[in-house]
Design an enzyme around this catalytic site. Structure first.
Site, PDB file in Angstrom:
ATOM      1  CG  HIS A 169      -5.791  -2.824   8.520  1.00 28.32           C
ATOM      2  ND1 HIS A 169      -5.717  -1.469   8.707  1.00 28.32           N
ATOM      3  CD2 HIS A 169      -4.553  -3.288   8.850  1.00 28.32           C
ATOM      4  CE1 HIS A 169      -4.513  -1.135   9.097  1.00 28.32           C
ATOM      5  NE2 HIS A 169      -3.785  -2.212   9.204  1.00 28.32           N
ATOM      6  CG  ASN A 179      -8.774  -2.208  11.665  1.00 25.80           C
ATOM      7  OD1 ASN A 179      -7.884  -2.890  11.158  1.00 25.80           O
ATOM      8  ND2 ASN A 179      -9.149  -1.040  11.166  1.00 25.80           N
ATOM      9  CG  ASP A 226      -0.351  -0.530   2.478  1.00 25.36           C
ATOM     10  OD1 ASP A 226       0.893  -0.482   2.598  1.00 25.36           O
ATOM     11  OD2 ASP A 226      -1.091  -0.983   3.358  1.00 25.36           O
ATOM     12  CD  GLU A 241      -8.459   0.604   7.583  1.00 26.07           C
ATOM     13  OE1 GLU A 241      -8.338  -0.442   8.250  1.00 26.07           O
ATOM     14  OE2 GLU A 241      -8.007   1.698   7.963  1.00 26.07           O
TER      15      GLU A 241
HETATM   16  P1  PGA Z   1       2.415  -2.456  12.418  1.00 24.32           P
HETATM   17  O1  PGA Z   1       1.268  -2.295  11.328  1.00 24.32           O
HETATM   18  O2  PGA Z   1       3.341  -3.514  11.938  1.00 24.32           O
HETATM   19  O3  PGA Z   1       3.071  -1.108  12.489  1.00 24.32           O
HETATM   20  O4  PGA Z   1       1.741  -2.820  13.691  1.00 24.32           O
HETATM   21  C1  PGA Z   1       0.673  -3.418  10.767  1.00 24.32           C
HETATM   22  C2  PGA Z   1      -0.593  -3.037  10.038  1.00 24.32           C
HETATM   23  O5  PGA Z   1      -1.302  -2.118  10.482  1.00 24.32           O
HETATM   24  O6  PGA Z   1      -0.898  -3.678   9.019  1.00 24.32           O
END
Ligand code: PGA
Length: 237
Positions: free
Chosen positions: A138, A136, A67, A143
């Protein structure tokens, strides 16, 4: 879905790097999707070490950001291409022409999304989707929603994600509220999916992924249950 439980962050990173390195050895020109975030940094360090020691060669591999924020350029320090450049690409013998990210600065993000999906398709789709997971549930920036998107698309980020990621920006107002992300279909078409998860704030999401067997667009990673080759490497019991 296979869960590999690691005692420490370093072990988790090493185990995930092993899986990715094996794929690169098996198919030197493989197509990878790579995530941003705190969690995969150790995996990238372990891969860079293997590259330095001559165990793996990145020169033929193709690498796609999972992304990118809308509004941020490749050079932007908070951008996701820049993250992969800083944490992986500049430490390995990758061919930068084979590194890709959605164009966050495109005048029309929807067109940039279509173009990105085409770039992935033109190489035959993903061999490996390497992912983190949001609090959450995702994956990428897919999302929770009433419906999910199949291909790369432009997403409006949820409050939970904005709250989690605002720490990387001077203020929450400076954080982009939209992003381009590969879709659930782009991920599901990958031959292999590898996820890393670490930290207390991910415990609930991992518990839900393990125990709740429903398929729920409100918890996007639940869709991964439909995929035959998913490995979740985690420190979360
Ligand atoms: P993080 O993010 O590795 O910084 O916890 C992971 C994500 O939100 O996909």
């Amino acid at each position: 879905m296979e869960f590999i439980l690691s005692d420490t962050y370093e072990q988790m990173s090493g185990a995930a790097a092993e899986i990715l390195a094996k794929e690169l050895k098996r198919k030197p020109n493989a197509v990878f999707a790579l995530p941003t975030g705190s969690t995969p940094i150790g995996t990238y360090q372990a891969l860079a070490k293997q590259n330095r020691e001559g165990q793996i060669d990145f020169s033929q591999g193709n690498f796609f950001n999972v992304d990118e924020y809308v509004g941020l350029s490749r050079e932007s320090e908070q951008g996701y291409y820049h993250f992969l450049y800083t944490n992986l690409y500049q430490h390995v013998n990758v061919d930068l022409a084979k590194t890709h990210a959605p164009d966050g600065t495109a005048a029309d993000p929807e067109l940039a999304a279509i173009d990105y999906e085409r770039q992935i398709d033109s190489l035959g789709g993903l061999d490996v989707a390497f992912l983190g997971i949001g609090r959450n549930g995702h994956i990428g920036f897919n999302e929770p929603a009433d419906s999910l998107h199949y291909a790369t698309y432009c997403v409006t980020l949820t409050e939970s994600t904005i709250e989690a990621n605002a720490r990387f920006f001077a203020s929450v107002d400076e954080m982009p509220k939209q992003a381009l992300t590969i879709g659930i279909g782009t991920i599901m078409k990958a031959d292999k999916i590898v996820m890393v998860a670490h930290g207390e704030d991910k415990a609930e999401a991992i518990r839900r992924l393990k125990e709740d067997t429903s398929l729920n667009t409100g918890f996007p990673s639940s869709l991964l249950r439909l995929h035959p080759d998913v490995t979740v490497v985690t420190t979360i019991k």
